[in-house]
Enzyme design. Sequence first.
Site, short mmCIF file in Angstrom:
data_model
loop_
_atom_site.label_atom_id
_atom_site.label_comp_id
_atom_site.label_asym_id
_atom_site.label_seq_id
_atom_site.Cartn_x
_atom_site.Cartn_y
_atom_site.Cartn_z
N ASN A 1 18.19 9.45 -5.33
CA ASN A 1 16.95 9.05 -5.99
C ASN A 1 16.20 10.34 -6.34
OD1 ASN A 1 14.41 8.18 -6.70
ND2 ASN A 1 13.92 7.23 -4.73
N LYS B 1 13.53 10.74 -7.89
CA LYS B 1 12.06 10.56 -7.93
C LYS B 1 11.50 11.22 -9.20
CE LYS B 1 12.08 9.91 -2.98
NZ LYS B 1 11.39 10.02 -1.72
N HIS C 1 10.83 0.43 -3.53
CA HIS C 1 10.78 1.71 -2.81
C HIS C 1 9.41 1.85 -2.14
CE1 HIS C 1 10.71 5.98 -1.96
NE2 HIS C 1 12.03 5.92 -2.00
N GLU D 1 7.43 4.21 -1.97
CA GLU D 1 6.39 4.85 -2.80
C GLU D 1 5.81 3.86 -3.80
OE1 GLU D 1 8.92 8.16 -3.80
OE2 GLU D 1 8.88 8.71 -1.68
N GLU E 1 14.67 2.32 4.62
CA GLU E 1 14.01 3.62 4.55
C GLU E 1 12.73 3.58 5.38
OE1 GLU E 1 15.45 5.84 0.73
OE2 GLU E 1 13.58 4.80 0.32
N GLY F 1 10.90 12.21 3.26
CA GLY F 1 10.35 13.50 2.84
C GLY F 1 9.68 14.27 3.95
N SER G 1 15.17 11.57 4.77
CA SER G 1 15.59 12.90 5.22
C SER G 1 17.08 12.99 5.56
CB SER G 1 14.73 13.37 6.41
OG SER G 1 13.36 13.44 6.00
P1 13P Z 1 14.03 12.01 1.32
O1 13P Z 1 15.55 12.08 1.39
O2 13P Z 1 13.43 13.12 0.52
O3 13P Z 1 13.42 11.82 2.67
O4 13P Z 1 13.69 10.67 0.48
C1 13P Z 1 14.29 9.48 0.85
C2 13P Z 1 13.98 8.47 -0.19
O5 13P Z 1 12.86 8.03 -0.32
C3 13P Z 1 15.08 8.04 -1.07
O6 13P Z 1 14.73 6.93 -1.83
#
Ligand code: 13P
Length: 249
Positions: free
Chosen positions: A10, A12, A95, A97, A167, A173, A213
Amino acid sequence: MSRQYYIAGNWKMHKTKESAAALAKALVAGLQDGKHKYLVAPSFTLLETVAGIVKGSAIRLGAQNMAPEEQGAHTGEVSVLQLQELGVQTVILGHSERRHIYHEDDSLINKKVRLALKQGLEVILCVGELLEEREAGKAEKVCEEQVRAGLAEVSTADLNNVVIAYEPVWAIGTGKTATPEDADAIHASIRSVIGRLYSPQEAAAIIIQYGGSVKPDNVAALMAKENVDGALVGGASLKPESFIPIAKF
Ligand code: 13P
């Protein structure tokens, strides 16, 4: 285990055309083996560029979101039909976010899930608890509710096109990963929810990715767990040096 490992990146809101094309080319070259199932999900504006590069390769093309309606007066939204026209095969929905920054709720996410499935797209439905929910012992319950609401009115036939991504929000992150044991426990509980909603066969077949992560040095331990079938990778998906070793774990 008959389930295929599924490693997804992803991206982002990162990259512009040139750097996205360079990353996609490096991944196509590095992941020709087709050892596992692979996907990249760039921003909307990069889809066409990346589509031209991954077409015919071992890497699927995903979008990171879509509108809950097929067309109409929805300023700023992107339709499933527009995504399909670009070669998008999969859409990431729910997601954290989208849930927490843009306030998408379960009923909106379910509407998107049903529309994507109706149009024949694969859906990666993301679920996961906040830190305070984990600390209050509510992680399993929160994930169960998100799975149930996200899949409301989804048929058994359509479930074959659904992947769940667990997740935990506190692991995204942050460099904090759920331990393989913690991830496996939530995955097992999600699998049993699918068993109760559908059937034991569906529960055994559904792919459940872990996200939060994931890095080259922790991927193997996570994937070794019975109920962990893949990864949804954020930060480490932005460079071939980190995504290729994860994808080929
Ligand atoms: P990170 O791997 O940066 O923690 O992000 C995970 C994520 O949100 C994937 O959709």
